[in-house]
Design an enzyme around this catalytic site. Structure first.
Site, short mmCIF file in Angstrom:
data_model
loop_
_atom_site.label_atom_id
_atom_site.label_comp_id
_atom_site.label_asym_id
_atom_site.label_seq_id
_atom_site.Cartn_x
_atom_site.Cartn_y
_atom_site.Cartn_z
N ASP A 115 18.49 -30.45 6.93
CA ASP A 115 18.32 -31.36 5.80
C ASP A 115 16.89 -31.31 5.27
OD1 ASP A 115 17.57 -32.62 8.26
OD2 ASP A 115 17.48 -34.55 7.22
N GLU A 151 17.41 -35.32 10.08
CA GLU A 151 16.06 -35.51 10.63
C GLU A 151 15.15 -36.21 9.65
OE1 GLU A 151 11.93 -34.82 11.84
OE2 GLU A 151 12.89 -34.20 9.97
#
Length: 374
Positions: free
Chosen positions: A73, A132
């Site tokens: 991400d 994250e």
């Protein structure tokens, strides 16, 4: 063989802004399956922080077990880019695109490194999350629970965060400070400013609370960590009128703390300060992660030796910067972080040097080789 620049470009082309996957995990899974990894992926969580797609991939068996952890991400791109942030483009010697540095480039480099070493002792695995950069509630923690259910526990773990400051390989992280956010609310009694005896103004009490907290010296640091710091990040009363004593006053603070503290102890201290000045005051807290330290040893030596062989640099061992998912993974095994130069992470026109992607692949391949020698 896998070209890390081509693979990083494919990943950048996936607009995987947390918690969106946008095909990034499929790109990773395809590359890993092609080089002999068994891949498991699953969705975790629900809205608004999910669902999040996670991946665990493994090749080989038995010990030693060396793991790489990373995330697919990215943070939002924002306006003002010179080119489409999710259309990878090479200009000069740089590959541009959101996630080039943080951290699709490192993920691509590690996969490319693993492709060079098809036969190895022990177990090589990748722990990749799509959560994250966000709340981190359905990502690495969900992966760790999945691994625990199956009795999977690495011996050593490398996290591919962009730790290099000025040149690739100048810095690795052997620990991180913890982080806790707190929300303080001090209630009062609303009233007319001309009749203060009929009201109870919470603002002076909040000011006294914040003054005491602002003057609190948590520690002076230690060998590996800088001093802990408390920062007041918001003060809010929201009173639109000039003739009203407010009924409530609020503040928010963040503490970044070293391994001399535990998050719960810091929250309790703040609660005691609030109670002294405002007995009806409340404190809500969220501990994002505890401080951790991986004492210099075999893992840090594996990484620094590989860096030195590739670049000639003597990497600095550091605990500076923000938090990462290493704060969770440190519960499993020794963890260090090492990756690309961080100068453009989270910035407009994020970019990585093409040469650094190839050099990082070389270093990761060296680390894998020596980590799996037993």
């Amino acid at each position: 063989m896998i070209d890390p620049v081509a693979l990083a470009s494919r990943l950048i082309a996936c607009p995987s802004v947390t918690p969106e996957d946008a095909g990034a995990i499929d790109v990773i899974a395809e590359a890993l399956e092609a080089i002999g990894f068994t891949v498991h992926s699953f969705w975790a969580g629900d809205t608004p922080d999910g669902p999040v797609r996670n991946l665990f991939a493994t090749r080989g068996q038995g010990g030693p077990h060396f793991a790489f952890a990373g995330h697919s991400d990215v943070v939002p791109a924002g306006p003002g880019w010179g080119t489409d942030p999710f259309t990878p483009v090479i200009r000069g010697d740089l590959l541009h695109g959101r996630g080039a540095v943080d951290m699709k480039g490192a993920v691509a480099a590690f996969i490319a490194a693993a492709a060079r070493i098809p036969d190895h002792q022990g177990t090589l695995s990748l722990i990749i999350t799509g959560d994250e950069e966000g709340p981190a509630t359905h990502g690495t923690l969900a992966l760790m629970a999945w691994m625990e259910e199956r009795g999977i526990r690495p011996d050593l773990c490398l996290v591919g965060e962009p730790t290099s400051a000025h040149r690739l390989g100048d810095t690795i992280k052997i620990g991180r400070r913890g982080s806790v956010n707190m929300w303080i609310e001090v209630p009062g009694t609303q009233g007319h400013v001309a009749y203060p005896h009929l009201a109870d103004n919470p603002a002076p009490r909040l000011i006294r609370i914040l003054n005491e907290l602002d003057g609190w010296t948590l520690d002076t640091g230690n060998r590996w960590f800088q001093p802990s710091n408390l920062e007041i990040t918001d003060i809010a009363i929201g009173n639109p009128a000039t003739n009203i004593i407010p009924g409530v006053a609020r503040a928010r603070l963040n503490i970044r703390f070293n391994d001399a503290h535990r998050g719960a102890d810091l929250v309790e201290h703040v609660r005691q300060v609030v109670a002294r000045h405002a007995p009806r005051g409340t404190v809500e807290a969220r501990i994002s992660g505890e401080a951790f330290l991986t004492e210099p040893g075999r893992l840090s030596t594996l990484v620094t030796d590989a860096i030195h062989r590739a670049t000639g640099l003597e990497a600095e061992l550091s605990t500076s910067g923000g938090t990462s998912d290493a704060r969770f993974l440190s519960r499993l095994c020794p963890v260090v972080e090492f990756g690309l130069c961080n100068a453009t992470m989270h910035k407009l026109d994020e970019a990585v040097a093409v040469a650094d992607l190839h050099a990082l692949t070389d270093i990761y391949a060296d680390i894998i080789t020596h980590a799996l020698q037993g």
